[in-house]
Write an enzyme that holds these catalytic residues in place. Structure first.
Site, PDB file in Angstrom:
ATOM      1  N   ARG A 137       0.538  -1.391   0.140  1.00 35.99           N
ATOM      2  CA  ARG A 137      -0.077  -0.467   0.065  1.00 35.99           C
ATOM      3  C   ARG A 137       0.862   1.024   0.288  1.00 35.99           C
ATOM      4  O   ARG A 137       0.836   2.448  -0.472  1.00 35.99           O
ATOM      5  CB  ARG A 137      -0.731   0.170   1.101  1.00 35.99           C
ATOM      6  CG  ARG A 137      -2.574  -0.405   0.935  1.00 35.99           C
ATOM      7  CD  ARG A 137      -2.885   0.004   2.484  1.00 35.99           C
ATOM      8  NE  ARG A 137      -2.137  -0.694   3.726  1.00 35.99           N
ATOM      9  CZ  ARG A 137      -2.875  -1.016   4.526  1.00 35.99           C
ATOM     10  NH1 ARG A 137      -4.266  -1.240   4.457  1.00 35.99           N
ATOM     11  NH2 ARG A 137      -1.552  -1.530   5.489  1.00 35.99           N
ATOM     12  N   LYS A 194       2.552 -19.618   6.999  1.00 33.37           N
ATOM     13  CA  LYS A 194       1.949 -20.134   7.703  1.00 33.37           C
ATOM     14  C   LYS A 194       1.350 -18.787   8.973  1.00 33.37           C
ATOM     15  O   LYS A 194       2.690 -17.470   8.712  1.00 33.37           O
ATOM     16  CB  LYS A 194       2.219 -20.820   8.610  1.00 33.37           C
ATOM     17  CG  LYS A 194       3.398 -20.115  10.299  1.00 33.37           C
ATOM     18  CD  LYS A 194       3.865 -21.075  10.555  1.00 33.37           C
ATOM     19  CE  LYS A 194       3.807 -20.957  12.149  1.00 33.37           C
ATOM     20  NZ  LYS A 194       4.223 -20.405  12.881  1.00 33.37           N
ATOM     21  N   HIS A 226       8.780 -23.413   6.821  1.00 32.41           N
ATOM     22  CA  HIS A 226      10.255 -22.589   6.948  1.00 32.41           C
ATOM     23  C   HIS A 226      11.087 -23.961   7.474  1.00 32.41           C
ATOM     24  O   HIS A 226      12.060 -24.300   6.855  1.00 32.41           O
ATOM     25  CB  HIS A 226      10.277 -21.308   7.546  1.00 32.41           C
ATOM     26  CG  HIS A 226      10.873 -21.153   8.761  1.00 32.41           C
ATOM     27  ND1 HIS A 226       9.501 -21.356   9.436  1.00 32.41           N
ATOM     28  CD2 HIS A 226      11.534 -21.071   9.872  1.00 32.41           C
ATOM     29  CE1 HIS A 226      10.400 -20.550  10.656  1.00 32.41           C
ATOM     30  NE2 HIS A 226      11.887 -20.891  10.558  1.00 32.41           N
ATOM     31  N   LYS A 264      15.149 -26.423   6.526  1.00 34.36           N
ATOM     32  CA  LYS A 264      16.173 -26.403   6.833  1.00 34.36           C
ATOM     33  C   LYS A 264      17.190 -27.022   6.674  1.00 34.36           C
ATOM     34  O   LYS A 264      16.543 -28.821   6.398  1.00 34.36           O
ATOM     35  CB  LYS A 264      15.696 -26.438   8.903  1.00 34.36           C
ATOM     36  CG  LYS A 264      15.297 -25.085   8.734  1.00 34.36           C
ATOM     37  CD  LYS A 264      15.175 -25.388  10.439  1.00 34.36           C
ATOM     38  CE  LYS A 264      14.190 -24.370  11.483  1.00 34.36           C
ATOM     39  NZ  LYS A 264      14.493 -22.930  12.289  1.00 34.36           N
ATOM     40  N   GLU A 315      13.305 -22.023  22.614  1.00 32.59           N
ATOM     41  CA  GLU A 315      14.006 -20.410  22.328  1.00 32.59           C
ATOM     42  C   GLU A 315      14.108 -19.976  23.465  1.00 32.59           C
ATOM     43  O   GLU A 315      13.351 -20.394  24.710  1.00 32.59           O
ATOM     44  CB  GLU A 315      12.612 -20.313  21.785  1.00 32.59           C
ATOM     45  CG  GLU A 315      12.141 -21.354  19.778  1.00 32.59           C
ATOM     46  CD  GLU A 315      11.104 -20.146  19.467  1.00 32.59           C
ATOM     47  OE1 GLU A 315      11.447 -19.604  18.620  1.00 32.59           O
ATOM     48  OE2 GLU A 315       9.840 -20.165  19.877  1.00 32.59           O
ATOM     49  N   ASP A 346       0.790 -22.232  16.949  1.00 31.25           N
ATOM     50  CA  ASP A 346       2.430 -21.613  16.285  1.00 31.25           C
ATOM     51  C   ASP A 346       3.224 -22.121  16.179  1.00 31.25           C
ATOM     52  O   ASP A 346       4.180 -22.211  15.390  1.00 31.25           O
ATOM     53  CB  ASP A 346       2.508 -20.515  17.489  1.00 31.25           C
ATOM     54  CG  ASP A 346       3.590 -19.839  16.728  1.00 31.25           C
ATOM     55  OD1 ASP A 346       3.870 -19.193  15.957  1.00 31.25           O
ATOM     56  OD2 ASP A 346       4.764 -19.937  17.382  1.00 31.25           O
ATOM     57  N   HIS A 374       4.722 -27.080  12.794  1.00 27.05           N
ATOM     58  CA  HIS A 374       7.228 -27.439  12.527  1.00 27.05           C
ATOM     59  C   HIS A 374       6.913 -29.124  13.356  1.00 27.05           C
ATOM     60  O   HIS A 374       7.368 -29.736  12.905  1.00 27.05           O
ATOM     61  CB  HIS A 374       7.098 -26.384  13.601  1.00 27.05           C
ATOM     62  CG  HIS A 374       6.955 -24.536  12.773  1.00 27.05           C
ATOM     63  ND1 HIS A 374       7.317 -24.729  11.304  1.00 27.05           N
ATOM     64  CD2 HIS A 374       7.642 -23.396  12.962  1.00 27.05           C
ATOM     65  CE1 HIS A 374       7.066 -23.778  10.873  1.00 27.05           C
ATOM     66  NE2 HIS A 374       7.083 -22.680  12.284  1.00 27.05           N
ATOM     67  N   LYS A 414       9.036 -21.335  24.395  1.00 27.22           N
ATOM     68  CA  LYS A 414       9.559 -19.590  24.247  1.00 27.22           C
ATOM     69  C   LYS A 414      10.651 -19.234  26.000  1.00 27.22           C
ATOM     70  O   LYS A 414       9.466 -20.105  27.487  1.00 27.22           O
ATOM     71  CB  LYS A 414       8.669 -18.657  24.381  1.00 27.22           C
ATOM     72  CG  LYS A 414       7.777 -18.798  23.188  1.00 27.22           C
ATOM     73  CD  LYS A 414       8.355 -17.595  22.148  1.00 27.22           C
ATOM     74  CE  LYS A 414       7.711 -18.015  20.863  1.00 27.22           C
ATOM     75  NZ  LYS A 414       8.416 -18.166  19.431  1.00 27.22           N
TER      76      LYS A 414
HETATM   77  C1  BG6 Z   1       7.560 -19.245  13.956  1.00 27.37           C
HETATM   78  C2  BG6 Z   1       6.624 -19.299  15.052  1.00 27.37           C
HETATM   79  O1  BG6 Z   1       7.021 -19.893  12.485  1.00 27.37           O
HETATM   80  O2  BG6 Z   1       8.652 -20.289  13.790  1.00 27.37           O
HETATM   81  C3  BG6 Z   1       7.619 -18.197  16.073  1.00 27.37           C
HETATM   82  O3  BG6 Z   1       6.164 -17.785  15.073  1.00 27.37           O
HETATM   83  C4  BG6 Z   1       9.268 -19.492  16.467  1.00 27.37           C
HETATM   84  O4  BG6 Z   1       7.278 -18.050  17.323  1.00 27.37           O
HETATM   85  C5  BG6 Z   1       9.771 -19.919  14.845  1.00 27.37           C
HETATM   86  O5  BG6 Z   1       9.780 -18.235  17.382  1.00 27.37           O
HETATM   87  C6  BG6 Z   1      11.011 -20.301  15.176  1.00 27.37           C
HETATM   88  O6  BG6 Z   1      11.677 -20.330  13.849  1.00 27.37           O
HETATM   89  P1  BG6 Z   1      13.471 -20.858  14.121  1.00 27.37           P
HETATM   90  O7  BG6 Z   1      13.387 -21.172  12.393  1.00 27.37           O
HETATM   91  O8  BG6 Z   1      13.862 -19.961  14.556  1.00 27.37           O
HETATM   92  O9  BG6 Z   1      13.512 -22.153  14.469  1.00 27.37           O
END
Ligand code: BG6
Length: 482
Positions: free
Chosen positions: A51, A147, A177, A181, A215, A234, A239, A330
């Protein structure tokens, strides 16, 4: 070392949401690194669309700043300028009519066309409709979506239906993603290119499997999204589910998109419903200067989980009786993603009770220090009888592969190049995403119905005590987060 980089055919890539966070942090830096690696065709066109009223020069400035901030190693002004020369910008109203004709004029019909929907799912329908309405997307155009793909089964179905009105499944690239990896793909290589593991890869020999994605970061900055999602939506629904699939699936007949995805889908469909007492939810509490989850999301009564541990079963011939323990959170002690396959004890101990119990463990580290360790039992050196100890056969890929690892692209780099190549193997199919939600929804509905409140855990710890108990009750232990 001989370069193994295969350039992709010339393409036009439109990034809707081209000025947004994901574009700045991930997409633009990833494209730049592929450019540096020599994989980007010299006449590729990268078109930011959003935008904001920018022109090409303004967008190049934004991209330059993003690459300097998030792009990692820099390669000098000249190369950066050459990359920025590929960028164009269109100011566009996703729900209206302005900008679409201008976008159409830029798109070259004889190139690979890809449209990255780096926007909220609420805009997917409007974008898809206009890409067709304005005759911009050709019959082989590809779209890339991120996602979260839906919030539950109903919304994921609705999104799939919306996209399906304008695009065939073979044109839709749903990103998780984690599948990009390197070590995640290595899981398939380890399992299916070695004869060593597969004969043991079943409930006869595997005691249990642990999947941990820990994390150290909190949710600061993303609180509004995260508080609606929680760790289950999430991380687990996507994942961790993908990791579980790659560990548990049957060997596909070929490494081809539908062969691989069919096998993953069977795993998800074979997942049993998780019993309430096999789920532990947690929420980080304040520790010193580190704010609590509730402070981070600015809601003193939030009951969203920032940690979850659960035990589940894949009910099929291969895995009946072998539990899978999943854990993610987290603000934990360390950043570590790891899959551990814990094998059963040897069936008969010839060395007597004093030699102790020993079991083999294969651990696959996704990050940091990607690698594999196989824990084996040997005789403790020296005189004094047959005492046994466990030692690691350790392989850090960076050490084993030397300078070859410099070539390894990051997740987004690989995935975007796969889109250009038209390879969907590492992308989620619509039915896979729906099956994952079909498993997730009753778990969430269950704790919502029970009015479950997550257990507090200290920031910097390994999660709530109850998560330890989940394992202890079964006579097992989590691997340390470190
Ligand atoms: C994302 C989540 O898909 O993956 C995040 O929304 C998370 O909350 C992240 O921190 C972790 O990805 P990576 O590649 O840092 O392990």
């Amino acid at each position: 070392m001989v370069s193994r980089i295969i350039p992709v055919a010339s393409f036009d890539l439109v990034i809707f949401g081209g000025t947004g966070d994901l574009a700045r942090r991930k997409i633009l830096p990833a494209l730049y690194r592929r450019f540096l690696a020599g994989q980007m065709p010299a006449d590729a066109q990268l078109i930011g669309a959003a935008r904001s009223p920018l022109d090409d020069a303004g967008y190049r400035t934004l991209a330059r700043e993003a690459i300097v901030e998030f792009g990692g190693e820099q390669a000098g002004e000249r190369r950066l300028d050459a990359f920025l020369g590929l960028l164009r910008y269109v100011t566009l109203d996703a729900r209206g009519d302005s900008g679409w004709d201008a976008l159409k004029r830029l798109i070259r019909p004889d190139r690979v066309q890809a449209f990255y929907f780096s926007v909220g799912p609420g805009l997917f329908g409007a974008l898809a409709e206009r890409l067709h309405g304005y005759g911009i997307a050709g019959p082989r155009a590809r779209i890339v979506v991120e996602k979260p793909f839906g919030h539950d089964l109903a919304s994921a179905r609705a999104l799939n239906a919306t996209l399906a009105e304008h695009f065939r499944e073979a044109q839709i690239y749903r990103i998780d993603h984690y599948l990009g990896k390197e070590t995640v793909q290595n899981l398939m290589a380890v399992r299916f290119a070695n004869i060593l593991f597969e004969p043991l890869w079943n409930s006869q020999f595997v005691d249990h499997i642990q999947i941990t994605v820990a994390e150290t970061v909190g949710v600061g900055g993303r609180g509004a999204y995260y508080d609606r999602a929680g760790a289950m939506r999430d991380m687990v629904q996507n994942h961790l589910m993908q990791l579980l699939c790659l560990i548990a699936m049957e060997p596909p007949s070929r490494f081809e998109p539908d062969a691989v995805r069919d096998e993953k889908l069977k795993v998800i469909r074979a997942l049993e419903e998780v019993a309430p007492h096999h789920i532990v939810r947690g929420q980080y509490a304040r520790r010193g200067d580190v704010p609590s989850y509730r402070e981070d999301v600015d809601d003193a009564r939030s009951t969203t989980e920032s940690f979850i541990a659960l035990k589940c079963h894949v009910s099929n011939w291969r895995w009946a009786g072998t539990p899978f323990y999943l854990r993610t959170g987290k603000r934990l002690r360390a950043r570590v993603s790891e899959i551990a396959v814990i094998f059963k004890d040897a069936p008969h101990l010839i060395f007597g009770q004093e030699a102790g119990r020993h079991c083999n463990t294969l651990s696959i580290r996704l990050q940091p220090d990607e690698g594999m360790t196989l824990q084996v039992t040997i005789k403790e050196p020296g005189p004094g009888g047959m005492r046994l100890i466990d030692v690691p056969l350790d392989m850090t890929f960076a050490e084993a592969l030397g300078d070859q690892v410099e070539d390894v692209p990051e997740a987004y780099e690989r995935l975007i190049m796969d889109v250009m190549r038209g390879d969907q193997t590492l992308f989620m199919r619509g039915d896979e995403v729906e099956a994952a939600w079909a498993w997730t929804d009753p778990v969430i509905a269950g704790w919502e119905g029970r009015g479950d409140v997550p257990k507090p855990y200290e920031a910097g710890s390994s999660g709530p005590e109850d998560a330890l108990m989940l394992m202890h009750r079964d006579g097992r232990r989590w691997r340390e987060i470190r």
